[in-house]
Design an enzyme around this catalytic site. Structure first.
Site, PDB file in Angstrom:
ATOM      1  N   GLU A  43       0.841  -1.205   0.000  1.00 38.33           N
ATOM      2  CA  GLU A  43       0.000   0.000   0.000  1.00 38.33           C
ATOM      3  C   GLU A  43       0.874   1.253   0.000  1.00 38.33           C
ATOM      4  O   GLU A  43       1.869   1.313   0.746  1.00 38.33           O
ATOM      5  CB  GLU A  43      -0.838  -0.033   1.288  1.00 38.33           C
ATOM      6  CG  GLU A  43      -1.790   1.110   1.489  1.00 38.33           C
ATOM      7  CD  GLU A  43      -2.457   1.043   2.872  1.00 38.33           C
ATOM      8  OE1 GLU A  43      -1.819   0.593   3.843  1.00 38.33           O
ATOM      9  OE2 GLU A  43      -3.625   1.464   2.955  1.00 38.33           O
ATOM     10  N   ASP A  54       3.289  -1.765   6.273  1.00 38.10           N
ATOM     11  CA  ASP A  54       2.399  -2.488   7.206  1.00 38.10           C
ATOM     12  C   ASP A  54       2.885  -3.920   7.460  1.00 38.10           C
ATOM     13  O   ASP A  54       2.799  -4.421   8.589  1.00 38.10           O
ATOM     14  CB  ASP A  54       0.963  -2.532   6.671  1.00 38.10           C
ATOM     15  CG  ASP A  54       0.319  -1.145   6.623  1.00 38.10           C
ATOM     16  OD1 ASP A  54       0.936  -0.178   7.103  1.00 38.10           O
ATOM     17  OD2 ASP A  54      -0.801  -1.045   6.086  1.00 38.10           O
TER      18      ASP A  54
END
Ligand code: ZN
Ligand code: MN
Length: 269
Positions: A43, A54
């Protein structure tokens, strides 16, 4: 022919670096038998952080928790559910490469089932991407149904997002001017500081941009209005991030998480 294999203990907390015989022996002898599964996303995280942030953070946190609890860490799930405008800038942004809900649920269900069938006692999903949570929950719930694991069974799954372990005291130190909220902590001070502590060579602070927190409506509008996401792709500013805050966050979260898991699963280690 009956071959005798030498007894071993895992020398790495990562299953990807452990041989299958050692893992099997650990599963059958270790009363804890706890396997952690880090979950992240691919992302966009603004101009200053890598797209794997993440996954990198959930994997590093899981590995440190495993070191202190005697658990092992399975391969991470490195893709996540669609980024949403109010928590990750939006799924329309270049670089953000997401799974749909059915796929993430199926992946979670399959991994949970597979590890339990091999003899794992407890599985802990360590989530690092806001949008994943309910789909992980659903995959776990379906897997327990598949296996007939109900209340009273001594096998269990824990599901958590690591930022829920940040204490109020840590928040006050990390955000002296006020905490913007976990939903818009995307590419902001928490993730940037943690990355500066753990993976400084992957952070380019020269490219970070100071801007006010995203001002997003209470509703979700589909298709999204791209102009509502700040041009950087971050929902709050990384201004004020540093490695010392990252170390404080990391050590505090790992400590709280390890204590919680040890107590909940009654591990003796
Ligand atoms: Zn993130
Ligand atoms: Mn995310």
């Amino acid at each position: 022919m009956d071959l005798e294999l030498p007894t071993t203990r895992p020398t790495s907390v990562h299953l990807s670096e452990t041989d299958a015989h050692t893992f099997n022996e650990w599963l059958t002898t270790e009363p804890g038998g706890v396997v952690l599964i880090p979950v992240g996303a691919l992302e966009q995280h603004g101009p200053h952080l890598p797209m794997g942030t993440d996954s990198i953070l959930s994997t590093r946190i899981a590995a440190a928790v495993a070191e202190t609890t005697g658990a092992l860490v399975a391969q991470p799930i490195t893709y996540g559910y669609k980024s949403q405008q109010k928590s990750g800038g939006g799924n329309h942004l270049p670089g953000t490469t997401s799974l749909d809900a059915a796929t993430l649920i199926g992946l979670t269900r399959g991994l949970t089932t597979s590890l339990f069938k091999q003899g794992a006692r407890h599985i802990v999903f360590v989530n690092g991407h806001f949008e994943n949570y309910q789909f992980l929950y659903e995959g776990i719930d379906l897997a327990l149904g598949d296996l007939g694991i109900a209340s009273g069974d001594d096998r269990s799954v824990l599901l958590l997002s690591y930022w829920d372990y940040v204490s109020l005291q840590t928040l006050e130190t990390v955000y002296p001017n006020g905490f913007p909220g976990w939903d818009i902590e995307h590419g902001g001070v928490l993730e940037t500081s943690l990355m500066l502590h753990l993976e400084p060579e992957l952070v380019d602070l020269d490219r970070s941009v100071d801007h006010p927190p995203a001002d997003l409506p209470r509703f979700d509008r589909l298709p999204v209005v791209p102009s509502r996401t700040p041009a950087t792709g971050c929902l709050s500013s990384p201004e004020g991030s540093d490695a010392a805050k990252g170390k404080l966050l990391f050590d505090q979260v790992v400590d709280a998480l390890a204590k919680d898991i040890t107590q909940e699963l009654q591990l003796r280690h």
